[in-house]
Design an enzyme around this catalytic site. Structure first.
Site, mmCIF file in Angstrom:
data_model
loop_
_atom_site.group_PDB
_atom_site.id
_atom_site.type_symbol
_atom_site.label_atom_id
_atom_site.label_comp_id
_atom_site.label_asym_id
_atom_site.label_seq_id
_atom_site.Cartn_x
_atom_site.Cartn_y
_atom_site.Cartn_z
ATOM 1 N N TYR A 20 0.833 -1.204 0.000
ATOM 2 C CA TYR A 20 0.000 0.000 0.000
ATOM 3 C C TYR A 20 0.864 1.248 0.000
ATOM 4 O O TYR A 20 0.656 2.179 -0.784
ATOM 5 C CB TYR A 20 -0.913 -0.015 1.229
ATOM 6 N N LYS A 56 1.075 4.109 -3.048
ATOM 7 C CA LYS A 56 0.668 5.493 -2.827
ATOM 8 C C LYS A 56 1.847 6.450 -3.003
ATOM 9 O O LYS A 56 1.680 7.568 -3.509
ATOM 10 C CB LYS A 56 0.047 5.649 -1.439
#
Length: 240
Positions: free
Chosen positions: A147, A151
């Site tokens: 994640y 990002k």
């Protein structure tokens, strides 16, 4: 009303919790809204369905062809990429590569494809919005490596898009919203004991994007990463 006077927005991830809220908000303001997602959003005027079995390059070819056919020579006022998801896992997790692959497909693939759409079909002075995360601005994300890296890649993309020579139309703005936690039904289901007053409402985000697109609220500079910091139900914007 003449076709050229219609305001148009493309929402990438338009069937998700945030995407559905954005589609509904813009549609309620009289906008023509196109949803790009794995599944159709019945509220959107047009749905472009993504085949997850296709490679990244094949998705690009398919989506760009569909967008060109759909717009029929018109341009978009806004491209709002709110696709994404969450998966945890540190380096020892069995699903490290699987989850990292998923995170990249949900956040990086969609963001880069949105940038490609913007280069061809966004109006001069239009808005390209991508979705980052505050967690990826705060340093490492050891318990959610995939994640965090996805990002962080979106943040890097936005920085580049905000610079001269990025390929975006003249005077277009590229920025990312970087929420902490969005108040979605799924988050409430899995974090029932959390402080919901520190979560950012989907309606706030939809209204903010609309205000940025229409000029009702001044946009941050192109290349900005805008943190959404919510406390006691009030959200402040902190630009990085």
């Amino acid at each position: 009303m003449a076709a050229s006077s219609v305001n148009r927005a493309l929402v990438y991830g338009g069937k998700g919790a945030l995407g559905s809220t954005v589609v509904n908000f813009f549609k309620s303001k009289g906008w023509w809204v196109c949803s790009v997602d794995l599944f159709p959003n019945e509220e959107a005027q047009v749905n472009l369905i993504v085949d997850p079995a296709l490679s990244w390059t094949d998705q690009e070819s398919s989506i760009l062809t569909k967008v060109e056919e759909t717009l029929a020579g018109e341009k978009l006022d806004a491209i709002l990429c709110v696709a994404g998801g969450w998966a945890g896992g540190n380096a020892a997790a069995k699903a490290l590569v699987k989850n990292s692959d998923l995170m990249c497909k949900q956040s990086v693939w969609t963001s880069v494809l949105s940038a490609g759409i913007a280069a061809k079909y966004l109006k001069e002075g239009g808005l390209l919005q991508l979705t980052g995360a505050k967690a990826a601005l705060d340093g490492g994300t050891p318990g959610m490596l995939g994640y965090g890296l996805a990002k962080a890649a979106v943040h890097q993309l936005v920085r580049g898009l905000g610079m001269d020579g990025s390929g975006l139309p003249a005077n277009a703005t590229a920025l990312a919203i970087c929420p902490v936690t969005l108040d979605t039904p799924m988050n409430r289901k899995f974090m029932q004991d959390a402080d919901f007053s520190s979560w950012t409402s989907l309606e706030f985000v939809a209204s903010l994007l609309f205000d940025w697109v229409t000029g009702a609220q001044a946009r941050p500079a192109s290349g900005s990463l805008v943190q959404l910091i919510t406390k006691e139900g009030k959200t402040d914007l902190v630009t990085a």
